[in-house]
Each structure stands twice: as C-alpha cells, then as structure tokens.
Design an enzyme around this catalytic site. Structure first.
Site, PDB file in Angstrom:
ATOM      1  N   ARG A 168      41.939  66.503  12.276  1.00 15.45           N
ATOM      2  CA  ARG A 168      43.032  67.176  12.972  1.00 15.45           C
ATOM      3  C   ARG A 168      43.818  66.134  13.759  1.00 15.45           C
ATOM      4  O   ARG A 168      43.228  65.280  14.417  1.00 15.45           O
ATOM      5  CB  ARG A 168      42.483  68.252  13.906  1.00 15.45           C
ATOM      6  N   ASN A 208      48.017  71.239  13.490  1.00 21.11           N
ATOM      7  CA  ASN A 208      48.248  72.611  13.940  1.00 21.11           C
ATOM      8  C   ASN A 208      49.485  72.607  14.820  1.00 21.11           C
ATOM      9  O   ASN A 208      49.597  71.790  15.738  1.00 21.11           O
ATOM     10  CB  ASN A 208      47.029  73.146  14.702  1.00 21.11           C
ATOM     11  N   GLU A 256      35.692  53.466  10.969  1.00 22.61           N
ATOM     12  CA  GLU A 256      34.860  52.312  10.646  1.00 22.61           C
ATOM     13  C   GLU A 256      35.484  51.590   9.465  1.00 22.61           C
ATOM     14  O   GLU A 256      35.779  52.202   8.433  1.00 22.61           O
ATOM     15  CB  GLU A 256      33.456  52.793  10.277  1.00 22.61           C
ATOM     16  N   HIS A 273      33.702  60.300  12.791  1.00 18.49           N
ATOM     17  CA  HIS A 273      34.351  59.057  12.388  1.00 18.49           C
ATOM     18  C   HIS A 273      34.482  58.996  10.877  1.00 18.49           C
ATOM     19  O   HIS A 273      33.768  59.653  10.147  1.00 18.49           O
ATOM     20  CB  HIS A 273      33.644  57.824  12.977  1.00 18.49           C
ATOM     21  N   GLU A 292      42.493  64.320   4.425  1.00 13.10           N
ATOM     22  CA  GLU A 292      43.402  65.416   4.746  1.00 13.10           C
ATOM     23  C   GLU A 292      43.664  65.393   6.247  1.00 13.10           C
ATOM     24  O   GLU A 292      42.742  65.523   7.051  1.00 13.10           O
ATOM     25  CB  GLU A 292      42.770  66.754   4.360  1.00 13.10           C
TER      26      GLU A 292
END
Length: 148
Positions: free
Chosen positions: A3, A68, A125, A82, A64
């Site tokens: 998100r 929002n 990472e 992560h 993805e």
C-alpha cells in the site's frame, strides 16, 4: 502488494530508483483505489513483452502498488513488512538510490545485501545477483542508519 500513500513518490522510488517498469494500472471508482503493477525489464523481456490490455502473462513476477484514495496512515504490518529484490550490481544501485536522496539503512558492506526504505517506509532488501561482489568503499566501512 504494497500500500502506498503517494503514487508519484512511490513510482520515483520503484521505477527510477529500483529500475522497475509500470506494466498495468487500474482505477476503481467504486472501490476508491488504484492498482499499479510493476515488473523488472528482464522479466518483461523473458515473458516476450506485456500486452497493452488483457491479463498479464502467467508467471510474470510483479509488485502490486495499491493506492487507496481516502487518506489512511499506514504503520508496520498494515502496508507490508519487506520486499526482497535481486539486482545486477548492488553498489551501483545503492549509489543511484543514495544520489536520489534515499538513505541506505543497511549498506552493502558484504557486497551481497543492503536495505533501503521506500517513501512509505517499506523496507526493501537488495540482494546481489549471483556471487557477492568484493568489498568496496565507501560501503565496506559505512555504518547502519536507522532500522530496516
């Protein structure tokens, strides 16, 4: 899925910084969200490209980004933990990200692994593809900054 609160800042990090490419975007007026799918250029090439519409090729690894539309504050766990991302040259990528103003929280002292945070505080990472690179300054003696 990650998100994100600021699409432009996130695309700068993931596309300009990490080198991913946007391959699909979908807005949902009813759900009040936008989905943005990102892939590495190598994966796009291996898939033979990506069609402009319709489903993405099966097996194409994507990140993805979910935006929002209604403001929401994300804290650890709500947005993600992560990501791990394999890179061709960890030193070059860390230098590019640092040059863009991002803090390398865990420098690639070992020539193999580093951590950086996205604009939404997602820990990413970075892992050197193949064998670790030989230790190299300034990374070898650079201290950790913050947390990852």
């Amino acid at each position: 899925m990650v998100r994100v609160s600021d699409v432009d800042a996130s695309l700068r990090f993931y596309c300009e910084g990490l080198g991913l490419k946007e391959v699909r975007r979908m807005d949902s007026e009813k759900g009040r969200f936008t989905l943005i799918f990102l892939c590495s250029p190598d994966d796009i090439a291996a898939a033979g490209g990506v069609p402009e519409s319709g489903p993405l090729p099966a097996g194409l690894p994507c990140i993805e980004l979910t935006h929002n539309w209604d403001p929401e504050t994300y804290s650890g766990g709500r947005n993600f933990g992560h990501l791990a991302y394999r890179v061709k040259d960890i030193y070059a990528l860390c230098a590019r990200l640092q040059g863009m103003g991002y803090t390398i929280n865990r420098p690639p002292r070992d020539g193999h692994m580093a951590f950086v945070r996205s604009p939404d505080n997602i820990s990413v990472e970075l892992l050197q593809e193949g064998e670790s690179l030989p230790a190299k300054e300034p990374w070898a003696s650079m201290e950790n900054t913050g947390s990852w």
